[in-house]
Design an enzyme around this catalytic site. Structure first.
Site, PDB file in Angstrom:
ATOM      1  N   GLU A   1       0.785  -1.187  -0.243  1.00 38.49           N
ATOM      2  CA  GLU A   1      -0.060  -0.076  -0.114  1.00 38.49           C
ATOM      3  C   GLU A   1       0.900   1.140   0.097  1.00 38.49           C
ATOM      4  OE1 GLU A   1      -3.534   1.964   2.654  1.00 38.49           O
ATOM      5  OE2 GLU A   1      -2.277   0.036   3.482  1.00 38.49           O
TER       6      GLU A   1
ATOM      7  N   LYS B   1      -8.928   3.672  -2.862  1.00 38.53           N
ATOM      8  CA  LYS B   1      -9.451   2.935  -1.807  1.00 38.53           C
ATOM      9  C   LYS B   1     -11.087   3.785  -1.328  1.00 38.53           C
ATOM     10  CE  LYS B   1      -8.225   1.666   2.884  1.00 38.53           C
ATOM     11  NZ  LYS B   1      -6.808   1.579   4.078  1.00 38.53           N
TER      12      LYS B   1
ATOM     13  N   CYS C   1      -5.637  -2.875   1.922  1.00 37.44           N
ATOM     14  CA  CYS C   1      -5.731  -3.142   3.660  1.00 37.44           C
ATOM     15  C   CYS C   1      -7.016  -3.505   4.319  1.00 37.44           C
ATOM     16  CB  CYS C   1      -5.165  -1.584   4.150  1.00 37.44           C
ATOM     17  SG  CYS C   1      -4.739  -1.793   5.943  1.00 37.44           S
TER      18      CYS C   1
END
Length: 380
Positions: A48, A135, A169
């Protein structure tokens, strides 16, 4: 002869960013892509926010403190525009490696100041930019610097091995996101993770292992979990204090990259805190064996009882009528990205083909918002 489902060699890159150095992190990423490609990897996953770093300083400093603010400014100054020169370099490296690459970046909007996204970039083995995923919900300290993405960048993308996908994540444990990608038929899924979790939580490697095996069990896909790690330069620049330094040097606090099969068995890893590249051979036929038992987006579900809808439209924050329009938020230069490919979707109890699904996904797209129609003229 029948259909063929090949064995695909995949790689999870575990490495530390060149902290808040866009050009240095890009150069390191390209080197690692070429290294993995030279060893036969056809799919390569990265951590990430690998370029230029992930905003982990909020785990150690007050959000409005001087150091945290300055590090956030450096993050913006070193963030990546898509498309841009860093993406071009990554595309060249992917082409040289003949591999699909999923790269974690901190993305900023072209010609703007201040707005950033936590993004995964998808690159094909021919060096083309396939697309990206922003995200959807920033986590913990990310919320101070990252804006949440929209549905227009969510979903699986097509590859020569079938649908592939990626999430960042905490998204990898979002039940609706997991089901949506399962419904789109993902066969290989990349999870991008930071270099450590908050000091108040469990070690990151524990969560990575649980989420990787859980996603594999539900989706029947291979999972490539690529974790970041910590280096001395990052520790020095964080100025986090003795207790935090002890935490950051604890080998259990970071790393943990792992590759998992559709039967939830670990094929490679978990790694320790070291830098390296994890490899595994993925026999796609295992996905068939497991889905014959449990296909949660097919025969092992009840569309008359459960249904999930995905909104892929992009909300517009600023619209000009009667003049030249300013680029929409998060969509500067949209023509540079290809139209997202939408694999099989569950609709009305039926699974759509990969050819029919894009038409269904576009249903209703392009409609004018309410109130945008010109009023009829009254006759005098």
């Amino acid at each position: 002869m029948g259909d063929r489902y090949p064995v695909v060699k995949v790689a999870a890159v575990q490495a530390a960013s060149v902290f808040l150095d866009r050009e240095g992190s890009t150069e390191k990423a390209c080197r690692l892509i070429r290294e993995a490609g030279a060893k036969g990897a056809r799919v390569i996953g990265f951590p990430e926010g690998f370029i230029p770093a992930h905003p982990v300083w909020y785990h150690h400093h007050a959000a409005t403190g001087a150091l945290a603010t300055q590090l956030a400014v450096e993050l913006f100054k070193n963030s990546v525009e898509i498309p841009g020169p860093e993406i071009d370099a990554l595309c060249r490296a992917a082409r040289a490696a003949n591999a699909y690459v999923v790269m974690g970046v901190c993305e900023k909007l072209p010609r703007t100041l201040g707005t950033m996204f936590n993004t995964q970039v998808y690159i094909g083995p021919d060096g083309t930019l396939i697309g990206k995923h922003q995200k959807l919900v920033p986590t913990v300290g990310e919320r101070l610097v990252h804006m949440g993405g929209f549905g227009d960048t969510f979903g699986a993308f097509q590859s020569e091995f079938g649908p592939m996908s990626a999430l960042i994540c905490g998204e990898n444990s979002n039940p609706l996101a997991v089901f949506a990608l399962t419904a789109e038929g993902t066969r290989i899924h990349v999870m991008s993770w930071p270099n450590h979790f908050p000091t108040s939580g469990d070690p990151m490697r524990n969560r990575v292992a649980v989420d990787s095996q859980a996603f594999a069990q539900m989706s029947k896909a291979f999972v490539i979990s690529a974790c970041g790690t910590v280096d001395e330069d990052m520790i020095r620049r964080l100025e986090a204090g003795p207790e935090a330094e002890k935490f950051l040097r604890n080998p259990d606090c970071c790393g943990g990259s792992v590759i998992v099969a559709p039967n939830s068995r670990i094929l490679a890893g978990p790694m320790g805190a070291e830098e390296g590249i994890l490899y595994a051979e993925c026999n796609l036929e295992i996905g068939i064996r497991m889905k014959l038992r449990h296909d949660f987006a097919g025969h092992y579900n009840r569309p008359d009882v459960f249904r999930l809808e995905i909104n892929r439209s992009l909300p517009r924050l600023y619209t000009v009528h009667g003049g030249a329009e300013v680029p929409a938020l998060a969509q500067a230069a949209p023509e540079a990205l290809p139209e997202p490919q939408t694999p099989a979707l569950a609709e009305g109890g039926k699974l759509l083909s990969h050819e029919a699904a894009p038409r269904a996904a576009k249903h209703g797209a392009g409609r004018k918002p309410r109130g945008s129609r010109q009023p009829k003229r009254r006759r005098s």
